[in-house]
Design an enzyme around this catalytic site. Sequence first.
Site, PDB file in Angstrom:
ATOM      1  N   GLY A 275       8.874  -0.572  -4.594  1.00 28.17           N
ATOM      2  CA  GLY A 275       8.103  -1.433  -3.700  1.00 28.17           C
ATOM      3  C   GLY A 275       8.892  -2.034  -2.561  1.00 28.17           C
ATOM      4  O   GLY A 275       8.366  -2.868  -1.813  1.00 28.17           O
ATOM      5  N   PRO A 318      12.835   3.022  -6.223  1.00 29.94           N
ATOM      6  CA  PRO A 318      12.431   3.038  -4.813  1.00 29.94           C
ATOM      7  C   PRO A 318      11.900   4.397  -4.376  1.00 29.94           C
ATOM      8  O   PRO A 318      12.429   5.439  -4.772  1.00 29.94           O
ATOM      9  CB  PRO A 318      13.742   2.729  -4.078  1.00 29.94           C
ATOM     10  CG  PRO A 318      14.807   3.250  -4.997  1.00 29.94           C
ATOM     11  CD  PRO A 318      14.293   3.055  -6.404  1.00 29.94           C
ATOM     12  N   GLY A 319      10.840   4.394  -3.608  1.00 35.13           N
ATOM     13  CA  GLY A 319      10.321   5.640  -3.050  1.00 35.13           C
ATOM     14  C   GLY A 319      10.373   5.562  -1.533  1.00 35.13           C
ATOM     15  O   GLY A 319      11.180   6.224  -0.868  1.00 35.13           O
ATOM     16  N   ARG A 320       9.534   4.694  -0.989  1.00 33.39           N
ATOM     17  CA  ARG A 320       9.412   4.528   0.450  1.00 33.39           C
ATOM     18  C   ARG A 320      10.764   4.263   1.130  1.00 33.39           C
ATOM     19  O   ARG A 320      11.057   4.827   2.182  1.00 33.39           O
ATOM     20  CB  ARG A 320       8.502   3.329   0.714  1.00 33.39           C
ATOM     21  CG  ARG A 320       8.217   3.018   2.168  1.00 33.39           C
ATOM     22  CD  ARG A 320       7.616   1.613   2.302  1.00 33.39           C
ATOM     23  NE  ARG A 320       6.561   1.369   1.363  1.00 33.39           N
ATOM     24  CZ  ARG A 320       5.284   1.673   1.564  1.00 33.39           C
ATOM     25  NH1 ARG A 320       4.921   2.208   2.702  1.00 33.39           N
ATOM     26  NH2 ARG A 320       4.381   1.413   0.644  1.00 33.39           N
ATOM     27  N   ARG A 356      -2.417   6.542   6.294  1.00 37.92           N
ATOM     28  CA  ARG A 356      -1.987   5.146   6.098  1.00 37.92           C
ATOM     29  C   ARG A 356      -2.578   4.138   7.084  1.00 37.92           C
ATOM     30  O   ARG A 356      -2.947   3.032   6.683  1.00 37.92           O
ATOM     31  CB  ARG A 356      -0.456   5.072   6.077  1.00 37.92           C
ATOM     32  CG  ARG A 356       0.149   6.002   5.011  1.00 37.92           C
ATOM     33  CD  ARG A 356       1.627   5.770   4.786  1.00 37.92           C
ATOM     34  NE  ARG A 356       1.862   4.500   4.163  1.00 37.92           N
ATOM     35  CZ  ARG A 356       2.367   3.457   4.787  1.00 37.92           C
ATOM     36  NH1 ARG A 356       2.713   3.542   6.059  1.00 37.92           N
ATOM     37  NH2 ARG A 356       2.527   2.330   4.145  1.00 37.92           N
ATOM     38  N   TYR A 360      -4.478   1.267   5.210  1.00 41.45           N
ATOM     39  CA  TYR A 360      -3.822  -0.037   5.107  1.00 41.45           C
ATOM     40  C   TYR A 360      -3.624  -0.717   6.463  1.00 41.45           C
ATOM     41  O   TYR A 360      -2.940  -1.738   6.542  1.00 41.45           O
ATOM     42  CB  TYR A 360      -2.427   0.092   4.471  1.00 41.45           C
ATOM     43  CG  TYR A 360      -2.315   1.055   3.321  1.00 41.45           C
ATOM     44  CD1 TYR A 360      -3.022   0.840   2.142  1.00 41.45           C
ATOM     45  CD2 TYR A 360      -1.487   2.168   3.396  1.00 41.45           C
ATOM     46  CE1 TYR A 360      -2.901   1.720   1.075  1.00 41.45           C
ATOM     47  CE2 TYR A 360      -1.363   3.046   2.331  1.00 41.45           C
ATOM     48  CZ  TYR A 360      -2.083   2.819   1.181  1.00 41.45           C
ATOM     49  OH  TYR A 360      -1.955   3.691   0.126  1.00 41.45           O
ATOM     50  N   CYS A 387     -13.065  14.497  12.075  1.00 42.60           N
ATOM     51  CA  CYS A 387     -14.438  14.096  12.377  1.00 42.60           C
ATOM     52  C   CYS A 387     -14.721  12.725  11.796  1.00 42.60           C
ATOM     53  O   CYS A 387     -15.523  12.580  10.860  1.00 42.60           O
ATOM     54  CB  CYS A 387     -15.399  15.118  11.799  1.00 42.60           C
ATOM     55  SG  CYS A 387     -15.031  16.753  12.390  1.00 42.60           S
ATOM     56  N   TYR A 417       4.734   8.796   1.892  1.00 41.62           N
ATOM     57  CA  TYR A 417       3.282   8.604   1.779  1.00 41.62           C
ATOM     58  C   TYR A 417       2.503   9.142   2.981  1.00 41.62           C
ATOM     59  O   TYR A 417       1.455   8.617   3.330  1.00 41.62           O
ATOM     60  CB  TYR A 417       2.947   7.130   1.524  1.00 41.62           C
ATOM     61  CG  TYR A 417       3.622   6.583   0.292  1.00 41.62           C
ATOM     62  CD1 TYR A 417       3.297   7.084  -0.961  1.00 41.62           C
ATOM     63  CD2 TYR A 417       4.604   5.611   0.378  1.00 41.62           C
ATOM     64  CE1 TYR A 417       3.939   6.611  -2.104  1.00 41.62           C
ATOM     65  CE2 TYR A 417       5.245   5.129  -0.757  1.00 41.62           C
ATOM     66  CZ  TYR A 417       4.904   5.633  -1.996  1.00 41.62           C
ATOM     67  OH  TYR A 417       5.536   5.176  -3.127  1.00 41.62           O
TER      68      TYR A 417
HETATM   69  C1  LIG Z   1       5.440   2.778 -10.937  1.00 45.75           C
HETATM   70  C2  LIG Z   1       5.901   2.903  -9.525  1.00 45.75           C
HETATM   71  N1  LIG Z   1       7.210   2.953  -9.283  1.00 45.75           N
HETATM   72  C3  LIG Z   1       7.688   3.099  -8.024  1.00 45.75           C
HETATM   73  C4  LIG Z   1       6.839   3.178  -6.947  1.00 45.75           C
HETATM   74  C5  LIG Z   1       7.446   3.354  -5.595  1.00 45.75           C
HETATM   75  O1  LIG Z   1       7.057   2.388  -4.705  1.00 45.75           O
HETATM   76  P1  LIG Z   1       7.702   2.322  -3.269  1.00 45.75           P
HETATM   77  O2  LIG Z   1       7.589   3.637  -2.644  1.00 45.75           O
HETATM   78  O3  LIG Z   1       6.931   1.283  -2.588  1.00 45.75           O
HETATM   79  O4  LIG Z   1       9.158   1.949  -3.487  1.00 45.75           O
HETATM   80  C6  LIG Z   1       5.455   3.102  -7.156  1.00 45.75           C
HETATM   81  C7  LIG Z   1       4.501   3.103  -6.018  1.00 45.75           C
HETATM   82  O5  LIG Z   1       4.211   2.058  -5.486  1.00 45.75           O
HETATM   83  C8  LIG Z   1       4.972   2.977  -8.473  1.00 45.75           C
HETATM   84  O6  LIG Z   1       3.660   2.944  -8.718  1.00 45.75           O
HETATM   85  N1  LIG Z   2       0.645   4.935  -0.827  1.00 48.61           N
HETATM   86  C1  LIG Z   2       0.992   3.598  -0.431  1.00 48.61           C
HETATM   87  C2  LIG Z   2       1.786   2.821  -1.395  1.00 48.61           C
HETATM   88  C3  LIG Z   2       1.431   2.964  -2.828  1.00 48.61           C
HETATM   89  C4  LIG Z   2       2.585   3.565  -3.538  1.00 48.61           C
HETATM   90  C5  LIG Z   2       2.337   4.078  -4.890  1.00 48.61           C
HETATM   91  N2  LIG Z   2       2.109   3.081  -5.902  1.00 48.61           N
HETATM   92  C6  LIG Z   2       1.560   3.575   0.977  1.00 48.61           C
HETATM   93  O1  LIG Z   2       1.441   4.488   1.672  1.00 48.61           O
HETATM   94  O2  LIG Z   2       2.101   2.631   1.422  1.00 48.61           O
END
Ligand SMILES: Cc1ncc(COP(=O)(O)O)c(C=O)c1O
Ligand SMILES: N[C@@H](CCCC[NH3+])C(=O)O
Length: 460
Positions: A275, A318-320, A356, A360, A387, A417
């Site tokens: 997050g 972390p992902g984002r 996105r 959001y 469309c 994302y």
């Molecule tokens: C369980 C879990 N872990 C990690 C993440 C990665 O989140 P972010 O990309 O915001 O770091 C998510 C998505 O929000 C998630 O659902």
């Molecule tokens: N998909 C979202 C965040 C949620 C991540 C997964 N729990 C984004 O684009 O910001």
Amino acid sequence: MTLADLPAARDHAAAPASAAPLDAAADPADDLTVWPHSTTRLPHGDLSVGGVALTEIADRFGTPAYLLDEADVRDRCRTYLHAFPNADVLYAAKAFLCRAMAHWVAEEGLGLDVCSAGELELAVTTGFPADRIVLHGNAKSPQDLHAALRLGVGRIVIDSASEIARLASAVPHGSRQKVLVRVVPGIAAGGHSKIRTGTEDQKFGLSITDGSAQHAIARILDQPGLELVGLHCHLGSQITTDKPYLCAVRRLVGLMARIKEHHGITLPELDLGGGHGIAYRPGEDALDITTLARKVRTELAESCAAAGLPVPRLVVEPGRAIAGPAGVALYRVLSVKRTSERTFVAVDGGMSDNPRPALYGVRYLPRLIGRRSTAAPATVTVVGRHCEAGDVLATDIQLPGDTHPGDLLAVPVAGAYHLSMASGYNLVGRPPVVAVEGGHARLLVRRESLEDIRSRDVGL
Ligand SMILES: Cc1ncc(COP(=O)(O)O)c(C=O)c1O
Ligand SMILES: N[C@@H](CCCC[NH3+])C(=O)O
């Protein structure tokens, strides 16, 4: 002057140059702080990422296209490992996954958070060590659970009461699967209401407040095939302050203390999810990872000392923050339409590759690439080709007033994302992904072709 002041033309192909030059210093789009680390300016308004000109990528691979700066991804992995020593850093595959990404992350020594048999299959067949993989999901299918058990994932995170028996009965007789329990800590955090997952009223996890987490834990401890090793929470996404994480540490350690009291066991792991927020435009807030890590470690040590518990192994997901800033989207302008209200610059992608803004309200900052305009900036709305009136990529941004069909636009912070949430809307085909590194560009994921689209249909 705005585009609305230019001579009327629905699709305006001419490039009427105005007198005022575009002032680079005053133009926020010319600020490269949210671009990949390797980004440099080239002559003629081009940019280079990973040593490759963006115009070259557009010429070679077509548009729309996504590029990923490999060194940038690897740097961000290293920043995490350095900030969180003695912790497990799992890259959240949902942000973006392809074979190369799995390979880079594995090589850098991270683990992986997956939430489907598909993500798991892709990672494991790329050689990702299964014991460094954690399976998540609020509604894991039988296929997900069986794939996880068959491939030997390191951890499965139990998200609901009904999952306990389903998982326990799927574990082969005589073996034990390590599990965590996802708890709801009752904390509101996250960049948008749709991506807040730490509060009570949502679909993920088991509440501490209403006792469902404690009840589930007692049931898990009764299952010979399950080995409870820790607690997990994920507060939400795009969180830009550290306070919610510190609060989560206190609440989860509090629960660990109650588990020790009631069941006499000390859980060795605490997974705080991901997050971590990033800036999409210059000047926006982002979470400082090093500060977060230091404060979380201190809070964890103090809370555990106060509760008489040993410090558990910390896990973050972390992902984002790893994939997002390393990616750039490239689009070609297809039309420019002026109305009395606004000017629409329409590109060859849109909500099918980046939902996105529509979901959001995220504010991106596209930038003209490949020519240096002397036209004054104009306020425009960049829209996609779908469309749908809500197919907007950037509202009321500044682009040179002579932006016209054929121009290239580049959008930074496009690595997370976008493609992982891409849809098949209007059957336009998903864009390719190109890696840039050391002056070379290579195709990682090919463009979805008309043949791909046609061949999925197998009946009449
Ligand atoms: C369980 C879990 N872990 C990690 C993440 C990665 O989140 P972010 O990309 O915001 O770091 C998510 C998505 O929000 C998630 O659902
Ligand atoms: N998909 C979202 C965040 C949620 C991540 C997964 N729990 C984004 O684009 O910001």
